[in-house]
Design a protein around this motif. Sequence first.
Motif, PDB file in Angstrom:
ATOM      1  N   PRO A 186       0.848  -1.195   0.000  1.00 28.84           N
ATOM      2  CA  PRO A 186       0.000   0.000   0.000  1.00 28.84           C
ATOM      3  C   PRO A 186       0.882   1.242   0.000  1.00 28.84           C
ATOM      4  O   PRO A 186       2.025   1.204   0.483  1.00 28.84           O
ATOM      5  CB  PRO A 186      -0.765  -0.112   1.323  1.00 28.84           C
ATOM      6  CG  PRO A 186       0.115  -0.930   2.215  1.00 28.84           C
ATOM      7  CD  PRO A 186       0.877  -1.867   1.315  1.00 28.84           C
ATOM      8  N   HIS A 187       0.356   2.324  -0.537  1.00 30.54           N
ATOM      9  CA  HIS A 187       1.069   3.600  -0.524  1.00 30.54           C
ATOM     10  C   HIS A 187       0.070   4.736  -0.350  1.00 30.54           C
ATOM     11  O   HIS A 187      -1.140   4.545  -0.474  1.00 30.54           O
ATOM     12  CB  HIS A 187       1.853   3.807  -1.836  1.00 30.54           C
ATOM     13  CG  HIS A 187       2.875   2.758  -2.099  1.00 30.54           C
ATOM     14  ND1 HIS A 187       4.027   2.640  -1.371  1.00 30.54           N
ATOM     15  CD2 HIS A 187       2.914   1.744  -3.013  1.00 30.54           C
ATOM     16  CE1 HIS A 187       4.740   1.618  -1.826  1.00 30.54           C
ATOM     17  NE2 HIS A 187       4.078   1.045  -2.824  1.00 30.54           N
TER      18      HIS A 187
ATOM     19  N   CYS B 147       5.519   9.378   0.803  1.00 30.67           N
ATOM     20  CA  CYS B 147       4.634   8.312   1.252  1.00 30.67           C
ATOM     21  C   CYS B 147       4.624   8.307   2.782  1.00 30.67           C
ATOM     22  O   CYS B 147       5.660   8.519   3.412  1.00 30.67           O
ATOM     23  CB  CYS B 147       5.104   6.961   0.717  1.00 30.67           C
ATOM     24  SG  CYS B 147       4.000   5.600   1.152  1.00 30.67           S
TER      25      CYS B 147
ATOM     26  N   VAL C 211       2.615   5.856   4.804  1.00 26.45           N
ATOM     27  CA  VAL C 211       1.949   4.698   5.398  1.00 26.45           C
ATOM     28  C   VAL C 211       2.605   4.409   6.755  1.00 26.45           C
ATOM     29  O   VAL C 211       3.572   5.074   7.147  1.00 26.45           O
ATOM     30  CB  VAL C 211       2.036   3.465   4.456  1.00 26.45           C
ATOM     31  CG1 VAL C 211       1.261   3.721   3.163  1.00 26.45           C
ATOM     32  CG2 VAL C 211       3.485   3.100   4.155  1.00 26.45           C
TER      33      VAL C 211
ATOM     34  N   HIS D  76       9.448   3.276   3.509  1.00 26.31           N
ATOM     35  CA  HIS D  76       9.051   3.687   2.160  1.00 26.31           C
ATOM     36  C   HIS D  76       9.860   4.895   1.671  1.00 26.31           C
ATOM     37  O   HIS D  76      10.221   4.967   0.497  1.00 26.31           O
ATOM     38  CB  HIS D  76       7.543   3.974   2.119  1.00 26.31           C
ATOM     39  CG  HIS D  76       6.702   2.733   2.134  1.00 26.31           C
ATOM     40  ND1 HIS D  76       5.688   2.512   1.237  1.00 26.31           N
ATOM     41  CD2 HIS D  76       6.748   1.624   2.925  1.00 26.31           C
ATOM     42  CE1 HIS D  76       5.125   1.334   1.483  1.00 26.31           C
ATOM     43  NE2 HIS D  76       5.735   0.776   2.509  1.00 26.31           N
TER      44      HIS D  76
ATOM     45  N   MET E  79      10.453   7.003  -1.789  1.00 22.87           N
ATOM     46  CA  MET E  79       9.147   7.633  -2.026  1.00 22.87           C
ATOM     47  C   MET E  79       9.044   9.059  -1.489  1.00 22.87           C
ATOM     48  O   MET E  79       8.345   9.324  -0.490  1.00 22.87           O
ATOM     49  CB  MET E  79       8.031   6.772  -1.425  1.00 22.87           C
ATOM     50  CG  MET E  79       7.831   5.485  -2.213  1.00 22.87           C
ATOM     51  SD  MET E  79       6.250   4.664  -1.867  1.00 22.87           S
ATOM     52  CE  MET E  79       5.170   5.464  -3.066  1.00 22.87           C
TER      53      MET E  79
HETATM   54 CU    CU Z   1       5.003   4.539   0.684  1.00 23.65          CU
END
Ligand code: CU
Lengths: 305, 305, 305
Positions: free
Chosen positions: A86-87, A128, A130, A136, A141
């Motif tokens: 997931p992102h 990102c 999450v 991430h 990201m």
């Molecule tokens: Cu991410």
Amino acid sequence: QMEQAEAKASESVAADPTDIPEPIDRFEPKTHEVELVCEEVTAEIESGVTFNYMTFGGEVPGPMIRVREGDTIDLTIRNPDRNNKPHNVDFHACYGTGGGAEATTIAPGEVERLRFKAMYPGSFIYHCAVATMDFHISSGMFGMILVEPREGLPEVDHEFYLGQHEVYTDKDKGKEGHHGFDFEAMKAEEPTYVLLNGEEYAYTADNKGPLKVETGDTARVFLVTGGPNVTSNFHPIGNVWSKSWAEGAIESEPEINVQTKPVAPGSCFIGEMEFPVPETVKLVDHALSRVVHKGMMAEIKAEGE
Amino acid sequence: QMEQAEAKASESVAADPTDIPEPIDRFEPKTHEVELVCEEVTAEIESGVTFNYMTFGGEVPGPMIRVREGDTIDLTIRNPDRNNKPHNVDFHACYGTGGGAEATTIAPGEVERLRFKAMYPGSFIYHCAVATMDFHISSGMFGMILVEPREGLPEVDHEFYLGQHEVYTDKDKGKEGHHGFDFEAMKAEEPTYVLLNGEEYAYTADNKGPLKVETGDTARVFLVTGGPNVTSNFHPIGNVWSKSWAEGAIESEPEINVQTKPVAPGSCFIGEMEFPVPETVKLVDHALSRVVHKGMMAEIKAEGE
Amino acid sequence: QMEQAEAKASESVAADPTDIPEPIDRFEPKTHEVELVCEEVTAEIESGVTFNYMTFGGEVPGPMIRVREGDTIDLTIRNPDRNNKPHNVDFHACYGTGGGAEATTIAPGEVERLRFKAMYPGSFIYHCAVATMDFHISSGMFGMILVEPREGLPEVDHEFYLGQHEVYTDKDKGKEGHHGFDFEAMKAEEPTYVLLNGEEYAYTADNKGPLKVETGDTARVFLVTGGPNVTSNFHPIGNVWSKSWAEGAIESEPEINVQTKPVAPGSCFIGEMEFPVPETVKLVDHALSRVVHKGMMAEIKAEGE
Ligand SMILES: [Cu+2]
Ligand SMILES: [Cu+2]
Ligand SMILES: [Cu+2]
Ligand SMILES: [Cu+2]
Ligand SMILES: [Cu+2]
Ligand SMILES: [Cu+2]
Ligand code: NA
Ligand code: NA
Ligand code: NA
Ligand code: NA
Ligand code: NA
Ligand code: NA
Ligand SMILES: [Zn+2]
Ligand SMILES: [Zn+2]
Ligand SMILES: [Zn+2]
Ligand SMILES: [Zn+2]
Ligand SMILES: [Zn+2]
Ligand SMILES: [Zn+2]
Ligand SMILES: [Zn+2]
Ligand SMILES: [Zn+2]
Ligand SMILES: [Zn+2]
């Protein structure tokens, strides 16, 4: 689609520092349709060493977004089915829970939208966010959104866009083969690589070549520091930041003739330079062991007399 | 008296961020009688994990002291007999050897007094500064004195007072039971916990609840970074520091629309925020592994539409 | 010549903080003949512990160079035959590849010259920048060049010049005997020593004595942070930086009444102080484990009533 992911295995994630949007040349607000595609790609972090990146748009840093104070961003974020995780995306330029992260969390195969107004100027990180956001971001990201002030920015001859971040791998730097992620090293804030644009010395004579200006030019450098943990000490070897804005806070008073500026993880920097003499400027984190031993450097070559 | 110390074993040391003195509403100097009581208490650093804190007033950060430039502080410092260690206090707001530490070093059972005039405005850390000061600060002995400028501060709807510091324990984070202090980890600057107000996620929905404002409000956040060693990178997720004063240096020009600000150990920060939309803001050190893995976060919930 | 090197084995490398050039008292440009001699010397890092330093002029920090904006520096750099390693010098005050490092790299027994014009004011680090520059800087090869603005600096009663840097050795701090260099510790950014002027507590009552002023004086402190990796958090215990210039950027707006200022590796700081009361000020990196456990401190004693 797996073919596409495999095709990327030998590519570089290093974003081209000159591939950025044009300066704003408008005095009316506008709505921007922006698409960010989360891409999990395997690429070389240095010659002979591969790493599983997570990125926005397959590049580190992610695409530079450029708007004017008061503009609206109509964002589409895609997490293609070929991804595994997931992102989402947190914009430091956005008022609202998680800077938009809460509203944009998506599983592989999903698409989400976020609409927000850029209410304050400056250059801001997006990343990102999450639950395992440090992992991430260390995987790549993060990117930058520039919110120009209503009156725009002074004209310069060149603009460059760079992103610093650090990577925690489970092998010694330079050890040939595939490097996995080292979560304990991340907790200890002991990175294996510290990079500009996600790859060892990407924009230097030994790799993709230096950035280019002509003697007498002016340039503006945008730095986004992804971190997740390490502060940059951003210095142009053989030059100086004639004018600079810490934190990318463009409405603050600029600092004049700054040699080295701390740029926190999760922050930005804007610096203007002059090139009165022909030279090769090395952009570095002046915590120099990161330059000598961890892959951190870009070059700007000022040609002509 | 031992009973009192034992009674504290299951309590939290997390100071209430809203329990702070009223803004100054005076144009004449005043003398303040201030009492600081050194309290060595065992409390939970997170659920199921206890730690031997040292504190001012049983809380982390210690009580916020609020005066006006030119006021006099008539301080009494008490080291109750039930304590085991000597303590003192160094005020960064005070001219004089050790910022008062030399004059205030007292053994358990002793009382000392210090009288000083607040000669320059700003928000300043106070902290214990005995020979093993890094150990005492990491155990919780720090707080903030706000010296308002003669003309006072602009009115805001809410003020919050937070203290970041890091703790070095001899067990892995989260390992149930009692954690002792790890002096080698402190020398290596490798903390187990990085905290706001001395406890994991103390002021969030999962613990004592978020701080509260209403949509449309303004707020001022005072951060004191105790350290002893780690720099904060202070960011409001989903918001921005509309105006901020690095180092708590209130007479400097404010920085405008800052995303993330380094706050050194032994320093302070003042940031003003707006809440144009309903949201939950997360206050973090943007060295994000400290948020994900070491307990650092507070929340401000803006309610209403 | 070997005798000279051996004769130095028991000397201290700690530069005298008061041994600095006079303020500029000129309104015309000038050319300065400056000589820097690279000196590899063995000396005590603390009592009973020796270390192989590399230095400019046998001192840490190297000699302070003082010029006026628009002046020309006509530099001679010598690498005496008794040395073992190549050296060079990178001036952050100099436009040109490597800040002059490219043009000045010399083997033992060689001499080189560099001529440059100081085109922007501020206080700037100079440092050796050979390929293993982090090793050479950690061994002591850094100093400061002050480029005064055309109008000069306001008069103060005293000026002091200090250099912070960190050393990575292969033994525990304080372990008697000779300490070698630990390259792995440098990569991990885990120093054994953090020092002012290259030696444990060099300018304190327990060693060479404190710096001296009189009550009522003003002083200006110049700090150069060599690093190679560690950021200083520069604080005057029992005092405050009344006016200060981050990064040594003297043309920026000064910050007012700053308690603790981050000073990046490869950067400088200028701070002005007042001494309204008699006291001993301790200049520290407020990452306090570096003070308690790694040797970082200098003292300024304000005498009189
Ligand atoms: Cu991410
Ligand atoms: Cu963020
Ligand atoms: Cu204490
Ligand atoms: Cu202090
Ligand atoms: Cu060298
Ligand atoms: Cu440098
Ligand atoms: Na570490
Ligand atoms: Na300039
Ligand atoms: Na460490
Ligand atoms: Na605003
Ligand atoms: Na480390
Ligand atoms: Na003052
Ligand atoms: Zn992601
Ligand atoms: Zn050009
Ligand atoms: Zn340089
Ligand atoms: Zn104490
Ligand atoms: Zn309210
Ligand atoms: Zn954010
Ligand atoms: Zn050298
Ligand atoms: Zn004097
Ligand atoms: Zn102090």
